[in-house]
Write an enzyme that holds these catalytic residues in place. Structure first.
Site, short mmCIF file in Angstrom:
data_model
loop_
_atom_site.label_atom_id
_atom_site.label_comp_id
_atom_site.label_asym_id
_atom_site.label_seq_id
_atom_site.Cartn_x
_atom_site.Cartn_y
_atom_site.Cartn_z
CD1 TRP A 223 -2.06 -2.15 2.04
CD2 TRP A 223 -2.91 -1.40 0.11
NE1 TRP A 223 -3.05 -3.02 1.64
CE2 TRP A 223 -3.58 -2.58 0.47
CE3 TRP A 223 -3.26 -0.74 -1.08
CZ2 TRP A 223 -4.60 -3.13 -0.31
CZ3 TRP A 223 -4.28 -1.30 -1.86
CH2 TRP A 223 -4.93 -2.47 -1.47
CG ASP B 232 -3.15 3.85 4.28
OD1 ASP B 232 -4.17 3.67 4.97
OD2 ASP B 232 -2.91 3.22 3.23
CE LYS C 259 -8.59 -3.20 4.22
NZ LYS C 259 -7.53 -2.37 3.79
C1 LIG Z 1 -7.01 -2.02 2.40
C2 LIG Z 1 -5.99 -0.98 2.42
C3 LIG Z 1 -5.89 -0.01 1.40
C4 LIG Z 1 -6.80 0.00 0.21
O1 LIG Z 1 -8.04 0.44 0.58
P1 LIG Z 1 -9.23 0.67 -0.47
O2 LIG Z 1 -10.26 1.29 0.40
O3 LIG Z 1 -9.59 -0.68 -1.00
O4 LIG Z 1 -8.73 1.56 -1.53
C5 LIG Z 1 -4.93 0.97 1.52
N1 LIG Z 1 -4.09 1.00 2.58
C6 LIG Z 1 -4.15 0.07 3.55
C7 LIG Z 1 -3.20 0.17 4.70
C8 LIG Z 1 -5.08 -0.94 3.50
O5 LIG Z 1 -5.15 -1.85 4.49
#
Ligand SMILES: *Cc1c(COP(=O)(O)O)cnc(C)c1O
Length: 361
Positions: A102, A172, A196
């Site tokens: 990511w 993030d 999540k």
């Molecule tokens: C799942 C995830 C993403 C992607 O998220 P989307 O909402 O599917 O774009 C990005 N960063 C992290 C850390 C993730 O766990």
């Protein structure tokens, strides 16, 4: 069929109490005679829901007043573009730390919009650790520094917030939001896809310091400009109404049933310890991350034998522990133990693993 223990990395389990409340309110939300799915986002009833969701998030995460909370769509992946478009505006420079897939995707997207440098990476050891960071590693004229706080695929987490001095830190936090208290004031921007640890898919939460809004690059699409959403209280267009409603229920659950993020952390530490203690003592199963950087949320492990991994995944799934297969890019196993996973789910998984080890060695 009864409910399974779902170890999916996302979308993932939601608290059963939340699902039951949503079911109870499905046909008639608080006497409105409508489901939240059906009502106008401009209605008084929905206005109450989105305002409550924001109020609860601010309270639970202790978000300072000089930060805006935005309820957006497009997933964390859209933030990979929104961050540089909105923040890379002074020197058109940004520094990224590569700690997994990511973080790397965010970095590659930012490269489209300015001068972007990867100042550190843990790719040399399959992202199994968090690189040591020092303020001197960042370019003093960088517009921001970007990190991925919890690396969902590889199971690592920053236990210390990097010191970037005056450079705004962007993180993030998709897979660790609401898992424990976080000092929001240390960051310029925090963002997370909701699927999540917060709600179903469809909602992306952005927490941004107010002074970072309003200087987007000229080419920024209206919908990708934070100012658009900040000026309209996340109601410039139709927000993901139902997902925001579920997020509100999850936040009520954290506040009232769990007792806040300190308590949430205690439970998460307890759950993770059960699994890591087992992995550290097992002769068959091994964790893949250095102990000091282990995530509380995502626990990857292997046996070291692909056939045995496959056998384990097949048998554990049949026993009602689902989505334990590791990410397609790394193989092995991964148990994601987000807030909604009960302690008992982890205890039962470990009991199954012990039994499997005995039978297969
Ligand atoms: C799942 C995830 C993403 C992607 O998220 P989307 O909402 O599917 O774009 C990005 N960063 C992290 C850390 C993730 O766990």
């Amino acid at each position: 069929m009864g409910r399974v223990y779902n170890f999916s990395a996302g979308p993932s389990m939601l608290p059963e109490a939340v699902l039951k409340k949503a079911a109870d309110e499905m046909l008639d939300y608080e006497g409105s005679g409508q489901s939240v799915m059906e009502m106008s986002h401009r209605s008084k009833v929905f206005d109450g829901i989105i305002k409550d969701a924001e109020k609860l998030l601010r309270e639970v995460m202790q978000i300072p007043d000089n930060y805006k909370v935005l309820f957006l769509q497009g997933g964390a992946s859209s933030q990979f573009a929104m961050i540089p478009l909105n923040l890379m505006n002074k020197n058109k420079k940004a520094d990224y730390v590569l700690t997994g897939q990511w973080a790397t995707k965010a970095f590659k997207e930012a490269e489209r919009y300015g001068d972007v440098v990867a100042v550190a990476s843990s790719k040399d050891k399959t992202f199994s650790y968090i690189p040591k960071l020092d303020k001197s590693m960042f370019r003093p004229d960088a517009d921001y520094v970007h990190i991925c706080m919890n690396n969902t695929i590889y199971g690592t987490v920053y236990n210390e917030i990097p010191d970037t001095g005056d450079i705004p830190l962007v993180a993030d936090i998709s897979s660790c939001i609401l898992s424990k208290p976080i000092d929001v004031s240390k960051f310029g921007v925090l963002y997370a896809g909701a699927q999540k640890n917060m709600a179903p898919a469809g909602l992306t939460v952005v927490i941004i310091r107010e002074d970072l809004i309003g200087n987007a690059q000229e080419i920024t699409p209206t919908m990708f400009n934070y100012q658009t959403h900040a000026d309209n209280d996340s109601m410039f267009n139709t927000p993901p109404c139902y997902t925001i409603y579920i997020a509100k229920l999850v936040l009520e659950w954290i506040k009232n049933e769990i007792g806040g993020l300190e308590k949430m952390e205690e439970i998460n530490v307890k759950k993770a310890k059960i699994l890591y203690d087992f992995l550290d003592n097992s002769k068959m199963f091994k964790g893949t991350v250095v102990p000091e950087d282990r995530s509380l949320m995502n626990v990857p492990f292997i046996t070291g034998n692909d056939e045995l991994d496959a056998k384990f995944i097949k048998e554990v799934s049949a026993a009602g522990f689902v989505n334990i297969k590791g990410h397609r890019s790394v193989g092995g196993m991964r148990a994601s133990i987000y807030n909604a996973m009960p302690v008992e789910g982890v205890e039962k998984l470990v009991a199954f693993m012990k039994d499997f080890e005995e039978k297969n060695s």
